[in-house]
Design a protein around this motif. Sequence first.
Motif, PDB file in Angstrom:
ATOM      1  N   TRP A 133       0.903  -1.213   0.009  1.00 56.39           N
ATOM      2  CA  TRP A 133       0.054   0.018  -0.049  1.00 56.39           C
ATOM      3  C   TRP A 133       1.058   1.164   0.063  1.00 56.39           C
ATOM      4  CZ3 TRP A 133      -0.816   4.287   3.031  1.00 56.39           C
ATOM      5  CH2 TRP A 133      -1.722   4.936   2.777  1.00 56.39           C
ATOM      6  N   VAL A 134       1.952   1.340   0.716  1.00 58.13           N
ATOM      7  CA  VAL A 134       2.936   2.464   0.750  1.00 58.13           C
ATOM      8  C   VAL A 134       3.557   2.562  -0.628  1.00 58.13           C
ATOM      9  CG1 VAL A 134       4.928   3.355   1.800  1.00 58.13           C
ATOM     10  CG2 VAL A 134       3.051   1.921   3.312  1.00 58.13           C
ATOM     11  N   SER A 145       4.920   8.126  -5.306  1.00 54.53           N
ATOM     12  CA  SER A 145       5.828   7.995  -6.299  1.00 54.53           C
ATOM     13  C   SER A 145       7.223   7.695  -5.818  1.00 54.53           C
ATOM     14  CB  SER A 145       5.615   9.014  -7.184  1.00 54.53           C
ATOM     15  OG  SER A 145       5.822  10.360  -6.621  1.00 54.53           O
ATOM     16  N   ARG A 146       7.522   8.261  -4.646  1.00 52.05           N
ATOM     17  CA  ARG A 146       9.024   8.258  -4.197  1.00 52.05           C
ATOM     18  C   ARG A 146       9.141   7.558  -2.714  1.00 52.05           C
ATOM     19  NH1 ARG A 146      14.358  10.173  -5.159  1.00 52.05           N
ATOM     20  NH2 ARG A 146      15.459  10.065  -3.410  1.00 52.05           N
ATOM     21  N   VAL A 147       9.573   6.307  -2.510  1.00 50.19           N
ATOM     22  CA  VAL A 147       9.676   5.891  -1.151  1.00 50.19           C
ATOM     23  C   VAL A 147      11.064   5.635  -0.755  1.00 50.19           C
ATOM     24  CG1 VAL A 147       8.914   3.750   0.204  1.00 50.19           C
ATOM     25  CG2 VAL A 147       7.211   4.967  -1.511  1.00 50.19           C
ATOM     26  N   ASN A 148      11.652   5.721   0.269  1.00 50.27           N
ATOM     27  CA  ASN A 148      12.898   5.565   0.754  1.00 50.27           C
ATOM     28  C   ASN A 148      13.044   4.462   1.890  1.00 50.27           C
ATOM     29  OD1 ASN A 148      14.091   7.683  -0.932  1.00 50.27           O
ATOM     30  ND2 ASN A 148      14.113   9.195   0.609  1.00 50.27           N
ATOM     31  N   GLY A 175      12.063   0.118   7.681  1.00 49.21           N
ATOM     32  CA  GLY A 175      11.338   1.369   7.370  1.00 49.21           C
ATOM     33  C   GLY A 175      11.146   2.015   5.873  1.00 49.21           C
ATOM     34  N   LEU A 176      10.053   2.232   5.573  1.00 46.78           N
ATOM     35  CA  LEU A 176       9.549   2.970   4.518  1.00 46.78           C
ATOM     36  C   LEU A 176       9.133   4.544   4.701  1.00 46.78           C
ATOM     37  CD1 LEU A 176       7.421   0.063   2.835  1.00 46.78           C
ATOM     38  CD2 LEU A 176       9.834   0.548   2.333  1.00 46.78           C
ATOM     39  N   ARG A 177      10.190   5.301   4.142  1.00 48.77           N
ATOM     40  CA  ARG A 177       9.918   6.642   4.393  1.00 48.77           C
ATOM     41  C   ARG A 177       9.326   7.444   3.282  1.00 48.77           C
ATOM     42  NH1 ARG A 177      14.742   8.910   7.424  1.00 48.77           N
ATOM     43  NH2 ARG A 177      13.593   7.690   9.186  1.00 48.77           N
ATOM     44  N   VAL A 178       8.376   8.236   3.401  1.00 49.54           N
ATOM     45  CA  VAL A 178       7.599   8.980   2.458  1.00 49.54           C
ATOM     46  C   VAL A 178       7.434  10.597   2.823  1.00 49.54           C
ATOM     47  CG1 VAL A 178       6.385   7.166   1.494  1.00 49.54           C
ATOM     48  CG2 VAL A 178       5.196   8.505   3.168  1.00 49.54           C
TER      49      VAL A 178
END
Length: 259
Positions: A112-113, A118-121, A131-134
């Motif tokens: 879902w993330v 459009s950009r996930v770190n 971790g998924l950072r947005v």
Amino acid sequence: MTMREVANCRCEQYLLPGLGAIAMFNRGTLFLLVLGAAIVVPYVMFDEGLSKTARTEWQRFFGGSSAPAANNASMASWFQAAPQGIPQFDAGPQLPPISLEEALRLDISSVWVTSHWSRVNTVAGEGDEMGLRVALVSGTQPTDIAGSLTYYFDQRHQLQRITFTGLTGDESRVITHLMTKFGLRPQPTVVAGLYQAPAGPGKVSQAQVNHLPVVQAAAINARAELAIEIFRPGPITPVSAAKDMTPAKTQQVKSPRIW
């Protein structure tokens, strides 16, 4: 003087002036040729049509030699009439904004993330967390939030923790959501606001609101700092067993400045 000597003298008398005239004629012709080349060659170089014609004739005369073609190709690149435009890179699809109520919840998967931003770190978490950072901008109203949002997943890809640091113009909306959804309650504090709720052994979900060093009247969307950390609820310690515990869970923790 013999007859041969007389003949040689007469030949020199008639031939030497003629040879001098021929030499003068050759020097004048050479000068004209050099002058013409100095005028014609730059004109051919700068004119695209003549340059192509000259290159074709050169290749035909020398049997399609690769060296002149390479030289002419580099020459053409030097004298292009108009520069090439800067290429435009695709920044990805324009995805709709995510509201703060939709972003701050624990029933979220990693798929879902990645499908809603459009950009996930990818960042490292505590222990075996990933971790998924947005970047979250929930909207343009003063009650919206904008900042860095991170989802932490365990080895089973289940969301365990959410952190957010950012700005808001009015924290009432996000605090109401956190109190309703996660049971946060206000705590005594000298900062703008501190809200906490137990989330299991050694874990406390909390939201802290800090005053900005300088608040500008025109900045209606940036009047307070937010530092949020939400844990997935775990086993809660019974009240009878918590009587001897120090009130460390309600101790306020000053979050670092993010701007």
